[in-house]
Design a protein around this motif. Structure first.
Motif, short mmCIF file in Angstrom:
data_model
loop_
_atom_site.label_atom_id
_atom_site.label_comp_id
_atom_site.label_asym_id
_atom_site.label_seq_id
_atom_site.Cartn_x
_atom_site.Cartn_y
_atom_site.Cartn_z
N GLU A 115 0.85 -1.06 0.05
CA GLU A 115 -0.01 0.10 0.06
C GLU A 115 1.29 1.74 0.21
OE1 GLU A 115 -3.57 -0.01 -0.86
OE2 GLU A 115 -2.75 -2.00 -0.92
N ASP A 116 2.07 1.10 0.45
CA ASP A 116 2.73 2.54 0.65
C ASP A 116 3.36 2.78 -0.73
OD1 ASP A 116 2.66 2.77 3.02
OD2 ASP A 116 4.36 2.00 3.95
N LEU A 117 4.25 1.07 -1.24
CA LEU A 117 4.32 1.46 -3.06
C LEU A 117 3.09 2.03 -3.42
CD1 LEU A 117 6.80 -1.35 -3.30
CD2 LEU A 117 7.20 0.59 -2.60
N LYS A 118 2.45 1.64 -3.70
CA LYS A 118 0.92 2.95 -4.37
C LYS A 118 0.58 4.08 -4.13
CE LYS A 118 -1.09 -1.82 -4.47
NZ LYS A 118 -2.68 -2.83 -4.34
N ASP A 119 0.78 4.06 -2.49
CA ASP A 119 0.18 5.52 -2.15
C ASP A 119 1.88 5.99 -2.79
OD1 ASP A 119 -1.95 4.56 -0.96
OD2 ASP A 119 -1.04 5.29 1.33
N LEU A 120 2.71 5.65 -3.08
CA LEU A 120 4.22 6.43 -3.86
C LEU A 120 3.68 6.80 -4.97
CD1 LEU A 120 7.38 5.70 -1.87
CD2 LEU A 120 5.96 7.59 -1.51
N THR A 121 3.03 6.00 -6.28
CA THR A 121 3.06 6.35 -7.14
C THR A 121 1.96 6.93 -7.59
OG1 THR A 121 1.16 4.54 -7.53
CG2 THR A 121 4.17 3.85 -7.73
N LYS A 122 1.35 7.86 -6.42
CA LYS A 122 0.04 8.51 -6.44
C LYS A 122 0.39 9.66 -6.31
CE LYS A 122 -3.50 4.63 -5.28
NZ LYS A 122 -4.64 4.11 -4.29
N LEU A 123 1.54 10.12 -5.91
CA LEU A 123 1.93 11.62 -5.24
C LEU A 123 2.26 12.29 -7.04
CD1 LEU A 123 5.11 10.74 -2.91
CD2 LEU A 123 2.71 11.81 -2.25
N LYS A 124 1.46 13.79 -6.96
CA LYS A 124 1.51 14.24 -7.58
C LYS A 124 2.75 14.95 -7.83
CE LYS A 124 -3.19 15.02 -8.78
NZ LYS A 124 -3.49 13.46 -9.74
N MET A 125 3.78 14.78 -8.59
CA MET A 125 5.32 15.68 -7.96
C MET A 125 5.40 16.54 -8.81
SD MET A 125 6.32 13.52 -5.73
CE MET A 125 8.94 14.20 -5.77
N SER A 126 4.36 17.24 -10.14
CA SER A 126 4.28 18.76 -9.97
C SER A 126 3.65 19.36 -9.81
CB SER A 126 3.56 18.22 -11.50
OG SER A 126 2.18 17.84 -11.82
N ASP A 127 3.25 19.02 -8.85
CA ASP A 127 2.72 19.75 -7.75
C ASP A 127 3.47 20.70 -6.68
OD1 ASP A 127 1.37 20.94 -5.15
OD2 ASP A 127 -0.17 19.56 -5.37
N LEU A 128 3.11 21.95 -7.16
CA LEU A 128 4.63 22.84 -5.95
C LEU A 128 4.48 22.31 -4.58
CD1 LEU A 128 6.99 24.54 -6.04
CD2 LEU A 128 5.00 26.82 -5.76
N LYS A 129 3.78 21.92 -3.68
CA LYS A 129 3.51 21.40 -2.10
C LYS A 129 4.43 20.79 -2.10
CE LYS A 129 0.16 21.36 1.57
NZ LYS A 129 -0.91 21.33 2.12
N ILE A 130 4.20 19.30 -2.53
CA ILE A 130 4.28 17.33 -2.87
C ILE A 130 6.07 18.84 -3.11
CG2 ILE A 130 4.67 16.14 -3.94
CD1 ILE A 130 2.38 16.23 -1.95
N GLN A 131 7.13 19.06 -3.67
CA GLN A 131 7.82 19.31 -4.34
C GLN A 131 8.70 20.11 -3.19
OE1 GLN A 131 7.86 21.96 -7.92
NE2 GLN A 131 7.54 20.00 -9.24
N ARG A 132 8.18 21.16 -2.24
CA ARG A 132 8.74 21.57 -1.36
C ARG A 132 9.19 20.65 -0.48
NH1 ARG A 132 4.31 26.65 -2.16
NH2 ARG A 132 5.52 27.78 -2.99
N LYS A 133 7.64 19.91 -0.04
CA LYS A 133 7.69 19.38 1.24
C LYS A 133 9.14 18.29 1.06
CE LYS A 133 3.32 18.91 2.86
NZ LYS A 133 1.99 17.87 3.55
N ALA A 134 8.93 17.32 -0.52
CA ALA A 134 10.36 16.59 -1.09
C ALA A 134 11.91 17.23 -0.93
CB ALA A 134 9.95 15.95 -2.70
#
Length: 165
Positions: A115-134
């Motif tokens: 489930e963790d792996l599946k959740d990772l594939t769903k992350l929208k890495m083009s999203d600026l907020k996600i990028q900042r957190k990453a």
């Protein structure tokens, strides 16, 4: 139909390799139940060999015990899904399904990791907020990677010292 034959073979290997087929389940009975299921699916049909095995090749690349738990939990889920559409009035189907459910429970940590792996594939890495957190987590992630690889090297060195090869 190839799915069913190789799947049933893999089921046997899963149960044996995790020592789950202990005193509680007679291995011969399980093999007998699997043989009956093979007959139900007509797994001696000529198309079974087409394209090679379904699970066995994938299992060979997962070498560590914890890694195997991850892939095996997914494979067991697939077996359970396959058995959802079978005649549950047959004792051998119920026996196999029951054993699969028990195995799935014992591999629950593997299911969580899937489930963790599946959740990772769903992350929208083009999203600026996600990028900042990453970016904020990047150094910590690299530290974890360094810890993992140095631990592996240390284990290898310890083995070489102990080994009288």
């Amino acid at each position: 139909m190839a799915f069913q034959t190789y799947s049933l073979f893999v089921l046997s290997i899963i149960m044996i390799s995790f020592g789950h087929v202990e005193n509680r389940l007679n291995l011969l009975q399980l093999q007998n139940d699997i043989d009956k299921l093979k007959a139900d699916f007509n797994s001696s049909h000529s198309d079974v060999a087409d394209g090679g095995p379904i699970f066995m090749e994938r299992l060979s690349s997962w070498t560590e015990r914890n890694e195997k738990r991850i892939i095996l939990s997914q494979i067991i889920s697939m077996y359970l899904k396959m058995l959802e559409n079978t005649d549950k009035s047959k004792a051998h189907v119920r026996n196999i399904a029951e054993e699969l459910h028990t195995l799935k429970e014992s591999l629950s940590d593997g299911s969580k990791k899937i489930e963790d792996l599946k959740d990772l594939t769903k992350l929208k890495m083009s999203d600026l907020k996600i990028q900042r957190k990453a970016v904020n987590e990047l150094f910590s992630v690299l530290q974890k990677l360094g810890d993992t690889s140095s631990s592996h090297k240390r284990k290898r060195r310890q083995f070489q010292r102990l080994c009288k090869c």
